[in-house]
Enzyme design. Structure first.
Site, PDB file in Angstrom:
ATOM      1  CB  THR A   1     -15.887  19.227   8.345  1.00 55.73           C
ATOM      2  OG1 THR A   1     -16.640  18.012   8.248  1.00 55.73           O
ATOM      3  CG2 THR A   1     -16.021  19.796   9.743  1.00 55.73           C
TER       4      THR A   1
ATOM      5  NE  ARG B   1       4.157  -9.237  17.279  1.00 54.66           N
ATOM      6  CZ  ARG B   1       4.838  -9.225  16.150  1.00 54.66           C
ATOM      7  NH1 ARG B   1       5.793  -8.329  15.966  1.00 54.66           N
ATOM      8  NH2 ARG B   1       4.603 -10.096  15.195  1.00 54.66           N
TER       9      ARG B   1
ATOM     10  NE  ARG C   1     -27.053  21.537   2.585  1.00 52.62           N
ATOM     11  CZ  ARG C   1     -26.004  20.806   2.177  1.00 52.62           C
ATOM     12  NH1 ARG C   1     -24.874  20.857   2.851  1.00 52.62           N
ATOM     13  NH2 ARG C   1     -26.107  20.020   1.127  1.00 52.62           N
TER      14      ARG C   1
ATOM     15  N   GLY D   1       7.633  -7.440   9.704  1.00 56.83           N
ATOM     16  CA  GLY D   1       8.342  -7.677   8.457  1.00 56.83           C
ATOM     17  C   GLY D   1       8.804  -6.437   7.736  1.00 56.83           C
TER      18      GLY D   1
ATOM     19  CG  ASP E   1     -18.690  23.209   0.843  1.00 55.85           C
ATOM     20  OD1 ASP E   1     -18.025  22.682  -0.057  1.00 55.85           O
ATOM     21  OD2 ASP E   1     -19.874  23.544   0.704  1.00 55.85           O
TER      22      ASP E   1
ATOM     23  NE  ARG F   1      15.328 -11.887  16.716  1.00 54.44           N
ATOM     24  CZ  ARG F   1      14.541 -12.654  15.960  1.00 54.44           C
ATOM     25  NH1 ARG F   1      13.526 -12.107  15.310  1.00 54.44           N
ATOM     26  NH2 ARG F   1      14.748 -13.948  15.853  1.00 54.44           N
TER      27      ARG F   1
ATOM     28  CD  GLU G   1     -21.618  25.390   3.971  1.00 55.46           C
ATOM     29  OE1 GLU G   1     -21.332  24.341   3.372  1.00 55.46           O
ATOM     30  OE2 GLU G   1     -22.778  25.849   4.017  1.00 55.46           O
TER      31      GLU G   1
ATOM     32  CG  MET H   1      11.679  -1.313  10.053  1.00 54.32           C
ATOM     33  SD  MET H   1      11.797  -0.222  11.468  1.00 54.32           S
ATOM     34  CE  MET H   1      10.886  -1.124  12.708  1.00 54.32           C
TER      35      MET H   1
ATOM     36  CB  CYS I   1     -23.862  17.899   8.981  1.00 51.87           C
ATOM     37  SG  CYS I   1     -23.610  19.497   8.188  1.00 51.87           S
TER      38      CYS I   1
ATOM     39  CG  HIS J   1       5.062 -10.681   5.399  1.00 48.24           C
ATOM     40  ND1 HIS J   1       4.401 -10.280   4.256  1.00 48.24           N
ATOM     41  CD2 HIS J   1       5.611  -9.557   5.919  1.00 48.24           C
ATOM     42  CE1 HIS J   1       4.550  -8.978   4.094  1.00 48.24           C
ATOM     43  NE2 HIS J   1       5.283  -8.519   5.083  1.00 48.24           N
TER      44      HIS J   1
ATOM     45  CB  SER K   1     -24.674  22.038  11.413  1.00 49.34           C
ATOM     46  OG  SER K   1     -24.247  20.755  10.989  1.00 49.34           O
TER      47      SER K   1
ATOM     48  CE  LYS L   1      11.172  -7.868  17.590  1.00 49.66           C
ATOM     49  NZ  LYS L   1      11.737  -8.209  16.259  1.00 49.66           N
TER      50      LYS L   1
ATOM     51  CE1 TYR M   1     -25.697  17.605  14.556  1.00 52.52           C
ATOM     52  CE2 TYR M   1     -26.328  19.052  16.366  1.00 52.52           C
ATOM     53  CZ  TYR M   1     -26.201  18.814  15.001  1.00 52.52           C
ATOM     54  OH  TYR M   1     -26.568  19.769  14.091  1.00 52.52           O
TER      55      TYR M   1
END
Length: 903
Positions: free
Chosen positions: A790, A340, A636, A105, A792, A96, A768, A107, A855, A456, A787, A27, A875
Site C-alpha cells: 500500500t 461525560r 520479496r 476549550g 507504492d 455553552r 502495488e 469552542m 505489507c 485546559h 500482498s 453536553k 493477515y
C-alpha cells in the site's frame, strides 16, 4: 431557512437522553440524561446541531429558531419564577457549546447572560451580596467581549491585573464591590474602543449574539485544528446549551469544581478532582487560580461532599465508565452542570477497562472496545531512568504520563517554529488556553505553573497523548522575558533543555536518559504478567491482549529482513514474516557486487557476480528460516529503484572531469560513467525496478530463488520447518508474473533434484500498481497469494512521490482540510482502499483459496487494520514494534464486527 418546517430545533433538558448525541451534542445529551436520573441539574434547553448546520450552510439561523427559543425561554422563566435580565429579580443564563465529541476549550461559552447596568443592582439585592453581583457582571463583559465581540482577551486580563496591583492584592477574590464597579466601567470602555460599540444592555440581544457566537466557534482555526488532530468530522456542527445560572461565587459557602469517578491519569479508584471556593466554573478549567484537591471539600462542606460522592457512584454505574463531572455549590446547594465519559491516559484506559470487568459492569468484549492501538503505542514509549543522575528543579501535578525532553519555549509560535526546524521542545506556560493548541501539538510535552488535573492543559494533553505536568507552583514562569525561575533562584532560559515526567510530576534541568517501558519488557518476555510482582498495568495489558488474540480473525506478521528483527518480531507475537525486503541484504560491501551485476557487459562478468552473491543470500535465508521456524516467511525479490545500486552520477562526473584535467588514467571511471548515463532515469521510482529488473538482468531473480530454495532444503535436512513464500514485486500484468514463475519453478525443481528434498514454496506477487489491482482476477491465475504494497499503491494512485510530497505540500493539504490525515499514514479508503477491495474480490473469484495480506506500513495503523478486516484480508504485516498494536486492533475489529452483526 430550514428545509423541514416541522423540524424541531430546541429540546428542553427533560426531553432528551444520552443516545441523542448526534442531535443534542455530548453536553446536551448528558444534561438530559442526568435530568432523567433525577439529579440536581439547573433547568435549561438545548439548541440542536441541526440548527448549527443550517446556520453554517446559509449564514443565518433557521427562521423558526427564534420562536422556538422564545417558547423555551418563557417556560424556563415560569419554572424559575424570574425573567431574563429583569431589574428586580433577574434570571441569568449561561450559553455553552456542546459538540457530539468532547472538544475541551475549543469552542465558546458565555456565563451570566442577562446582567446589565440595571439588573446588576437587582442581582445584588436578590443575593444580598453586592460584591458577587459586580464580580458576575465583570465576568460577563470580559467573556462576552472576547467571545462574541472579538476583543483581545489580554486587554481584560491586564486591566484585572492593574486593579489587583492598585489594591496590592494577588487574587481577584480580594477585590471588593467598589473595585469591581470600577473594573466594570473600565471593561466597558475596552469594549467600546475595541469593538466599536457599547456592551449590549438588552438581555435577549446578549443571548442571541452569544448563541450565534457559539455557532461560529465551530469553525474557528483552533477548533478545526483540534478536529483534525483528533480526527473528528468537520460537518457535525455544535449544539448550544442555554442553562439557568447557579453561582459558585456567592461567598465561602459556594464554589465550583471538577470531579472524576477514577483518577484519569492512573485509573485508580478514589477521590479525584479540583475544587475552588467562591468561584465560577471557568476559573477551575482555565487554571488561573490554583485549586484544592476535591477531598478537601469534605471538610469545607460535608453535606455537599457526601451528596457528590453518591452522585458520582450513580453516574459511573449508569454510564459503566469513568465519568468527568462539573458541579457548582450555591450556598450549600449542589448542582450538576455536566457529565461525560472522561478522557484518560493510556495506562488508565487499560486499568479501568479491566477493573470494570472485575466489577461486573462490562464484559471482555466491551473492555476491548474501551482501549485502542494508539493508547497501547503510548504505553510502549520509553520512560526516564530512575537510576540516572538528575537535577530536579520542581514538581507539579502528574497530569498526563510520559517522558518528554526538549528545549524550553514560552509561546506557541516559537514551539511550532522550532519544531518545524527539527528541534524537540517543551512548551512552558503559566496556564494554557485554546489559542495554545498549535504549540501543544508541536511540543514533546507541556509544563504549566498553574492549574490541576482538570485544567485546559491537562485535559487537552491527555486527549492527545502528550506528556503534561501542571500546577508546578514553585516554578515562576515569565513569558515576556522568556524564562522560568525555580524556587532556589535558578533561571531556565528559552532554549535550555528540560525534562518532564508526566507520571510523577517531576521537572528536571537537562536531558534525562530513558529506559524501555515495562509494557515493552512484557512483550519481549522480560516481565511475566502472572508474577506476583508484575506491574498492575502490565497485567491489564496482558488480559486485554489475550482476549484480542482469542477473537481476532486477522493474523499479524512482521516486516523483517534479518534474523535479529525476526526473533524480536516473534517475541512481540508475530505469526510469520509478511515482507522480507531482500534489497536490505545488499547494503555495505555487497552493494558493489550488485553494481557489478547491473553493469556487467558479458555473460562471464554477470555469472561471476551472481556466483559471489548466491552463498551470501543463502546464508541470510537459512538464518531467517531458522528464526521463524514453523511460520510463513514471505521473501520479496529485489525491488529497489536501480539508482540505489549505482554510483552517484554527479560525483562520478566530477571524478572523471578531475582525472581528465590532471591527465590521469580514468578508463574504468569513464566506462562506469557511460554505463550510468545509459541507465540513468528521470523518475527511478517508476523505472527499471522490481519484476522489470528481474526480466532485464538475466539470472538475478533465479539466483535469489535458488538461494531461497537451497536454504529451505538445508533447514528441512536439519529437521526444521521452513515455510517460504516467494513474492515478485511491481507486477503490472499477468505475463510478467508468468515469465518469472516459469523460471522460478524450474530452479526449484533443479534444487529438489540436487538435494533430494521435496520443497513446497508458494509463489505470489505484490499488488502495488493500479493496473495490478484492476487486473487482479487475471493475475490470480498465476499467483498463490497477493500482498498489497500500500505504500507504492498510494504513491501510484495519487501520483505522489512520498519522499518529496510529505516535505513539500502535505502540511498545507492537512491545514486546508484536503487531508484529514496523511494517506501514507492511514489508508485512503475511497481511492486506494477501493482498489484493494476490488482486487480482493477479483482475486478470490479466480482463486478461492488465494492468501491475501498487506505489507505496507498501513498494516500497523489502527484505523487501516479495521479496513483490512472489513475487506477480508487474511493477515496484516508491519514493523516489529507495531505488532502488538496490530494484534490489538485486529481483535477490536473482530469484536466490533461481531457486535454489529448481533445488533
Amino acid at each position: 431557512m430550514s428545509e423541514n418546517k416541522d423540524q424541531k430545533f430546541v429540546y428542553d433538558f427533560t426531553e432528551g437522553n444520552r443516545d441523542l448525541k448526534d442531535l443534542l451534542g455530548g453536553k446536551g445529551a448528558n444534561l438530559a440524561e442526568m435530568t432523567n436520573l433525577g439529579l440536581p441539574v439547573p433547568p435549561g434547553f438545548t439548541i440542536t446541531t441541526e440548527a448549527c448546520k443550517v446556520y453554517l450552510d446559509s449564514g443565518s439561523e433557521p427562521v423558526e429558531l427564534r420562536d422556538e427559543v422564545s417558547a423555551h425561554l418563557d417556560a424556563l422563566e415560569q419554572a424559575m419564577g424570574k425573567k431574563l435580565g429583569q431589574a428586580d429579580n433577574p434570571l441569568l443564563v449561561s450559553v455553552r457549546s456542546g459538540a457530539k465529541f468532547s472538544m475541551p476549550g475549543m469552542m465558546d461559552t458565555v456565563l451570566n447572560i442577562g446582567l446589565s447596568d440595571v439588573s446588576v443592582e437587582g442581582l445584588a439585592a436578590q443575593a444580598g451580596n453586592e460584591r458577587f453581583a459586580w464580580d458576575s457582571y465583570r465576568r460577563l463583559i470580559q467573556m462576552f467581549g472576547k467571545t462574541v465581540l472579538g476583543v483581545d482577551g489580554e486587554l481584560f486580563e491586564e486591566a484585572l491585573d492593574e486593579a489587583k496591583a492598585a489594591k496590592k492584592v494577588t487574587v481577584d477574590t480580594d477585590l471588593d464591590a467598589a473595585d469591581l464597579k470600577k473594573l466594570v466601567k473600565h471593561f466597558k470602555k475596552i469594549v467600546k474602543a475595541e469593538a466599536g460599540r457599547d456592551f449590549p444592555q438588552d438581555p435577549r440581544e446578549q443571548m442571541d449574539l452569544a448563541i450565534e457566537a457559539v455557532f461560529n466557534s465551530w469553525n474557528t482555526d483552533r477548533a478545526k485544528l483540534y478536529r483534525r488532530q483528533e480526527r473528528i468530522p468537520h460537518d457535525l456542527g455544535t449544539a448550544v446549551n442555554v442553562c439557568s445560572m447557579v453561582f459558585g461565587n456567592l461567598g465561602p459557602d459556594s464554589g465550583t469544581g471538577v470531579a472524576f469517578t477514577r483518577d484519569p491519569a492512573s485509573g485508580h479508584q478514589g477521590v479525584y478532582g479540583d475544587y475552588l471556593t467562591n468561584a465560577q466554573g471557568e476559573d477551575v478549567v482555565a487554571g488561573i487560580r490554583n485549586t484544592v484537591p476535591l477531598a478537601e471539600l469534605e471538610s469545607i462542606d460535608k453535606k455537599s461532599y457526601d451528596q457528590l460522592m453518591q452522585i458520582m457512584e450513580t453516574l459511573e454505574t449508569h454510564y459503566k465508565d469513568l465519568c468527568d463531572i462539573e458541579f457548582t455549590i450555591e450556598r450549600g446547594q449542589l448542582w450538576m452542570l455536566q457529565t461525560r465519559v472522561g478522557k484518560r491516559t493510556a495506562g488508565a484506559a487499560f486499568r479501568i477497562a479491566t477493573q470494570l470487568v472485575d466489577q461486573g459492569l462490562i464484559d471482555e468484549a466491551e473492555a476491548l472496545q474501551r482501549v485502542n492501538g494508539a493508547q497501547l503505542a503510548q504505553l510502549m514509549f520509553p520512560k526516564f531512568d530512575e537510576n540516572a543522575k538528575v537535577e530536579q528543579i520542581g514538581r507539579g501535578i502528574a497530569a498526563s504520563p510520559g517522558a518528554a525532553v526538549g528545549k524550553a519555549v514560552f509561546d506557541s509560535y516559537t514551539a511550532v517554529k522550532w519544531s518545524r526546524s527539527g528541534e524537540k521542545v517543551i512548551l512552558i506556560r503559566r496556564e494554557t488556553n485554546p489559542d495554545d493548541l498549535d504549540g501543544m501539538i508541536a511540543s514533546e510535552g507541556i509544563l504549566t505553573s498553574r492549574g490541576g488535573k482538570t485544567s485546559h492543559a491537562a485535559v487537552v494533553a491527555r486527549g492527545m497523548g502528550k506528556t503534561c505536568v501542571c500546577g508546578a507552583e514553585e516554578l515562576e514562569v515569565d513569558t515576556k522575558r522568556r524564562r522560568m525561575t525555580t524556587s532556589s533562584g535558578q533561571v531556565v532560559e528559552e532554549g535550555d533543555v528540560v525534562s518532564i515526567d508526566g507520571s510523577t510530576g517531576k521537572v528536571y534541568l537537562g536531558e534525562v536518559p530513558v529506559v524501555p517501558s515495562p509494557v515493552v519488557e512484557y512483550f519481549e518476555g522480560r516481565m511475566h504478567a502472572g508474577a506476583d510482582d508484575a506491574d498492575e498495568l502490565v497485567q491489564a495489558v496482558h488480559r486485554i491482549m489475550a482476549y484480542a488474540d482469542r477473537v481476532r480473525r486477522l493474523r499479524v506478521r512482521a516486516n523483517a529482513d534479518n534474523a535479529e528483527d525476526a526473533l524480536r518480531a516473534r517475541r512481540f507475537g508475530a505469526q510469520g514474516i509478511g515482507l522480507c525486503r531482500t534489497e536490505h541484504m545488499f547494503l555495505g560491501e555487497r552493494r558493489e557486487m550488485v553494481e557489478k551485476l547491473i553493469l556487467a557487459d558479458t555473460d562471464e562478468e554477470r555469472t561471476e557476480a551472481l556466483d559471489a552473491l548466491l552463498p551470501l543470500q543463502k546464508k541470510d535465508f537459512v538464518e531467517l528460516f531458522e528464526a521463524m521456524d514453523g511460520l510463513p516467511v514471505t521473501v520479496r525479490l529485489l525491488d529497489p529503484p536501480l539508482h540505489e545500486f549505482l554510483p552517484d552520477i554527479t560525483e562520478l562526473s566530477v571524478r572523471v572531469a578531475l582525472a581528465e584535467a590532471r591527465k590521469e588514467p580514468h578508463e574504468n571511471e569513464l566506462r562506469l560513467l557511460q554505463a550510468v548515463h545509459r541507465l540513468h532515469e528521470q523518475n527511478p521510482m517508476l523505472g527499471l525496478r522490481g519484476v522489470r529488473l528481474g526480466l532485464v538482468i538475466p539470472g538475478l531473480f533465479t539466483m535469489q530463488v535458488r538461494a531461497i530454495a537451497e536454504a529451505a532444503a538445508q533447514r528441512i535436512d536439519a529437521k526444521g520447518d521452513p515455510r517460504a513464500e516467494i513474492m515478485i514485486p511491481l507486477v503490472g500484468t499477468v505475463q510478467e508474473l508468468e515469465l518469472v514463475r516459469d523460471e522460478a519453478e524450474q530452479v526449484i525443481a533443479e534444487v529438489q533434484a540436487q538435494t533430494g528434498v521435496e520443497l513446497k514454496l508458494a509463489l505470489g506477487t505484490m499488488i502495488e500498481l493500479p493496473r495490478a489491482a484492476v487486473t487482479a482476477g487475471q493475475i490470480a491465475e498465476a499467483a498463490e497469494f497477493f500482498s498489497f504494497g500500500t505504500n507504492d499503491l498510494t504513491q501510484t494512485v495519487w501520483g505522489f512521490s512520498r519522499d518529496d510530497v510529505e516535505a513539500s505540500f502535505f502540511t498545507a493539504y492537512l491545514e486546508k482540510g484536503i487531508f484529514g490525515v496523511s494517506p501514507f499514514e492511514t489508508i485512503d479508503k475511497d481511492g486506494v482502499g477501493a482498489l484493494v477491495r476490488s482486487a480482493v474480490e477479483a482475486g478470490r473469484a479466480t482463486r478461492p483459496d488465494i492468501k491475501l495480506g498487506v505489507c505496507g506500513e498501513h498494516g500497523g495503523d489502527p484505523e487501516s487494520v479495521h479496513f483490512f478486516h472489513e475487506v477480508g484480508l487474511d493477515y496484516v504485516s508491519c514493523s516489529p514494534f507495531r505488532i502488538p498494536v496490530a494484534r490489538l486492533e485486529a481483535g477490536r475489529a473482530a469484536a466490533e464486527a461481531k457486535g454489529s452483526d448481533s445488533r
